[in-house]
Structure formats: structure tokens, C-alpha cells
Design a protein around this motif. Structure first.
Motif, PDB file in Angstrom:
ATOM      1  N   ASP A 207       0.801  -1.224   0.000  1.00  0.00           N
ATOM      2  CA  ASP A 207       0.000   0.000   0.000  1.00  0.00           C
ATOM      3  C   ASP A 207       0.837   1.278   0.000  1.00  0.00           C
ATOM      4  O   ASP A 207       0.303   2.372   0.134  1.00  0.00           O
ATOM      5  CB  ASP A 207      -0.953   0.008   1.199  1.00  0.00           C
ATOM      6  CG  ASP A 207      -0.217   0.019   2.539  1.00  0.00           C
ATOM      7  OD1 ASP A 207       0.981  -0.317   2.571  1.00  0.00           O
ATOM      8  OD2 ASP A 207      -0.856   0.344   3.552  1.00  0.00           O
ATOM      9  N   ASP A 208       2.156   1.168  -0.188  1.00  0.00           N
ATOM     10  CA  ASP A 208       3.033   2.329  -0.158  1.00  0.00           C
ATOM     11  C   ASP A 208       4.087   2.215  -1.259  1.00  0.00           C
ATOM     12  O   ASP A 208       5.103   1.529  -1.100  1.00  0.00           O
ATOM     13  CB  ASP A 208       3.701   2.447   1.223  1.00  0.00           C
ATOM     14  CG  ASP A 208       4.537   3.705   1.373  1.00  0.00           C
ATOM     15  OD1 ASP A 208       4.688   4.474   0.396  1.00  0.00           O
ATOM     16  OD2 ASP A 208       5.065   3.911   2.479  1.00  0.00           O
ATOM     17  N   CYS A 209       3.850   2.937  -2.354  1.00  0.00           N
ATOM     18  CA  CYS A 209       4.763   2.872  -3.499  1.00  0.00           C
ATOM     19  C   CYS A 209       6.182   3.313  -3.154  1.00  0.00           C
ATOM     20  O   CYS A 209       7.137   2.852  -3.778  1.00  0.00           O
ATOM     21  CB  CYS A 209       4.232   3.722  -4.653  1.00  0.00           C
ATOM     22  SG  CYS A 209       2.678   3.120  -5.348  1.00  0.00           S
ATOM     23  N   ALA A 210       6.324   4.168  -2.158  1.00  0.00           N
ATOM     24  CA  ALA A 210       7.655   4.648  -1.771  1.00  0.00           C
ATOM     25  C   ALA A 210       8.525   3.526  -1.210  1.00  0.00           C
ATOM     26  O   ALA A 210       9.745   3.651  -1.187  1.00  0.00           O
ATOM     27  CB  ALA A 210       7.533   5.779  -0.748  1.00  0.00           C
ATOM     28  N   THR A 211       7.906   2.425  -0.785  1.00  0.00           N
ATOM     29  CA  THR A 211       8.672   1.307  -0.224  1.00  0.00           C
ATOM     30  C   THR A 211       8.983   0.238  -1.270  1.00  0.00           C
ATOM     31  O   THR A 211       9.592  -0.776  -0.948  1.00  0.00           O
ATOM     32  CB  THR A 211       7.894   0.638   0.930  1.00  0.00           C
ATOM     33  OG1 THR A 211       6.716  -0.003   0.408  1.00  0.00           O
ATOM     34  CG2 THR A 211       7.517   1.643   2.003  1.00  0.00           C
ATOM     35  N   GLN A 212       8.544   0.436  -2.506  1.00  0.00           N
ATOM     36  CA  GLN A 212       8.647  -0.585  -3.552  1.00  0.00           C
ATOM     37  C   GLN A 212       9.675  -0.223  -4.611  1.00  0.00           C
ATOM     38  O   GLN A 212      10.100   0.920  -4.724  1.00  0.00           O
ATOM     39  CB  GLN A 212       7.287  -0.745  -4.244  1.00  0.00           C
ATOM     40  CG  GLN A 212       6.171  -1.173  -3.337  1.00  0.00           C
ATOM     41  CD  GLN A 212       4.856  -1.307  -4.072  1.00  0.00           C
ATOM     42  OE1 GLN A 212       4.821  -1.641  -5.253  1.00  0.00           O
ATOM     43  NE2 GLN A 212       3.766  -1.045  -3.372  1.00  0.00           N
TER      44      GLN A 212
END
Length: 187
Positions: free
Chosen positions: A56-61
């Protein structure tokens, strides 16, 4: 040696024409139904996901690069150039897949957990593969072509093919049997 080179030069146009004919048949099959396009997400540098990854968090992908976004738009253009302006698009919930599907511009991308990667947990392969097969069985004969944007491991489990980033793997659904119809390179 000259004779061999001359023969090769004569055969190259025929090989190119055959490849184009094969690709044209794959696009026709997608338009006609009973087939599905499995697309590995566009270029996203790296492998797997970083520690602390959250769906749910693109910044972590691991995300699409600028070249990946351009590749995804070009894939959409290939679909349109081959008579497919809209499709039923389902995507992994991973941002690189959703972004690929959205950049293609063929319709609303529907997040489908069955297309999520099982790269980090191979014990999930059977569940994901069964969910994808069920979706294909339900939607492959719909009014518009079916396009699934997912990950290498998912595509390999369904097709036996190790796809390149952005590659389109066309599968044929005959009854309950899913078989490889062909590949469309997009690089």
C-alpha cells in the motif's frame, strides 16, 4: 563463405516477414477472444522488493523508471496500432504493475491480488496461479481483450516462459486448458 552469406541475405527478409505474420496472428487472436495477454511489468530496475516493502506504499517498492513509463506507453500504442483500443485490464497490486497498466491507457486497471508476486514466498505459487487461471477462465471470452499485468514468476508459472520486462505472452484458453500461443517482444 560468400555463398553462405548470400543465402543468409536472401533468407532474412523471409524470416522477418514470418515473424510479422506470426505477430499479426497473435494480435488477431487477442481481438477475437479466447486468448489472454500476460504482460510482465515495464522496466523497474532491480530484483524483488526492498526490505520493509508494503503493497500500500509505493515509496517502499521497486518502481518503474522513466524508461519503464515510456515502455508502458509504447506497449499501449502497440495495442492500439493492432486494433485494440480498450481492454479488460487486471493488475497486480504492486505499484510497478498498476503503473504499467495505467500508462498503457487501454482502460481502467483493476487491482487483482491473485496477480501479486510470490517471488518472496514460493509457497504462495499454487494459490496465485489458481486465482489467475480462474480470472482467465471467467474473462477470456469477454467482449474486449483480456490483459493481465503481473510479474515474471506469475507469468512463468502460467506459461513456462521467462518474460522480459514489458514482454507480452499470449495464451490460448481451450476449455480448461491454457497453452502458449506466442510472444510479442516490446523492447
Amino acid at each position: 563463405m560468400r555463398a553462405l552469406l548470400a543465402c543468409l541475405c536472401l533468407l532474412l527478409p523471409f524470416a522477418a516477414a514470418r515473424a510479422e505474420t506470426g505477430e499479426a496472428a497473435l494480435w488477431a487472436a487477442l481481438r477475437d477472444g479466447g486468448h489472454v495477454a500476460l504482460i510482465r511489468h515495464a522496466l523497474a530496475p532491480g530484483t524483488g522488493d526492498p526490505p520493509g516493502f508494503r503493497v500500500d506504499d509505493c515509496a517502499t517498492q521497486r518502481n518503474l523508471s522513466a524508461a519503464g513509463r515510456a515502455q508502458a506507453r509504447a506497449i499501449g500504442e502497440r495495442f492500439r496500432a493492432n486494433g485494440i483500443a480498450t481492454a479488460a485490464i487486471f493488475s497486480s497490486q504492486w505499484c510497478r504493475c498498476l503503473d504499467t497498466a495505467r500508462e498503457m491507457g487501454l482502460g481502467e486497471a483493476v487491482a487483482f491480488p491473485g496477480l501479486n508476486s510470490f517471488f518472496a514466498d514460493r509457497g504462495e505459487e499454487a494459490w496465485h496461479t489458481a486465482a489467475a487461471r480462474a480470472l482467465i477462465a471467467e474473462r477470456a471470452h469477454g467482449p474486449v481483450p483480456l490483459v493481465l499485468v503481473t510479474h515474471q514468476v506469475n507469468i512463468t508459472a502460467l506459461s513456462g516462459v521467462f518474460p522480459a520486462s514489458g514482454e507480452i505472452i499470449v495464451m490460448r484458453l481451450h476449455g480448461a486448458t491454457l497453452s502458449l500461443a506466442g510472444r510479442i517482444r516490446t523492447d
